[in-house]
Design an enzyme around this catalytic site. Structure first.
Site, PDB file in Angstrom:
ATOM      1  N   ARG A  20       0.830  -1.213   0.000  1.00  0.00           N
ATOM      2  CA  ARG A  20       0.000   0.000   0.000  1.00  0.00           C
ATOM      3  C   ARG A  20       0.866   1.265   0.000  1.00  0.00           C
ATOM      4  O   ARG A  20       0.575   2.215  -0.723  1.00  0.00           O
ATOM      5  CB  ARG A  20      -0.974   0.004   1.174  1.00  0.00           C
ATOM      6  CG  ARG A  20      -2.072  -1.067   1.030  1.00  0.00           C
ATOM      7  CD  ARG A  20      -2.915  -1.184   2.260  1.00  0.00           C
ATOM      8  NE  ARG A  20      -2.052  -1.520   3.388  1.00  0.00           N
ATOM      9  CZ  ARG A  20      -2.430  -1.493   4.664  1.00  0.00           C
ATOM     10  NH1 ARG A  20      -3.651  -1.123   4.984  1.00  0.00           N
ATOM     11  NH2 ARG A  20      -1.599  -1.822   5.627  1.00  0.00           N
ATOM     12  N   ASN A  38      -6.263  -2.957   1.940  1.00  0.00           N
ATOM     13  CA  ASN A  38      -6.211  -4.409   2.001  1.00  0.00           C
ATOM     14  C   ASN A  38      -7.627  -4.949   2.076  1.00  0.00           C
ATOM     15  O   ASN A  38      -8.485  -4.351   2.730  1.00  0.00           O
ATOM     16  CB  ASN A  38      -5.452  -4.876   3.253  1.00  0.00           C
ATOM     17  CG  ASN A  38      -3.956  -4.702   3.127  1.00  0.00           C
ATOM     18  OD1 ASN A  38      -3.418  -4.538   2.037  1.00  0.00           O
ATOM     19  ND2 ASN A  38      -3.267  -4.744   4.250  1.00  0.00           N
TER      20      ASN A  38
END
Length: 92
Positions: A20, A38
């Site tokens: 990320r 996620n």
């Protein structure tokens, strides 16, 4: 220049490897706005908007991923860019 919107789902070893944060860095580099998070199935979901050229560069970067990741598959679909927020941030 036309701004396009895209939903991107990334599969493979993409959680717990800085994926990320990598997406945020690449988004800033390629002037992409949107979000990344996620998902409970182990994948990462990203909403991105930008020019066609910049989105293509962003997708290439996401396919590669950070050093510890292993991307097995990328799925994309078009979404209206107005639904994607400005800036680029991780959603927890």
């Amino acid at each position: 220049m036309e701004i396009l919107g895209m939903k991107i789902k990334v599969y493979g070893r993409v959680q717990g490897v800085g994926y990320r944060q990598f997406a945020v860095m690449m988004a800033r580099q390629y002037n992409i706005e949107g979000t990344v998070k996620n998902l409970s199935d182990g994948s990462v979901e990203c909403f991105a908007k930008g020019t066609k050229e910049n989105l293509e560069k962003f997708l290439q970067a996401l396919k590669k991923g950070p050093p510890l990741s292993k991307v097995s598959k990328l799925e994309t679909e078009s979404v209206p860019p107005k639904l994607i927020p400005a800036g680029f941030e991780i959603i927890y």
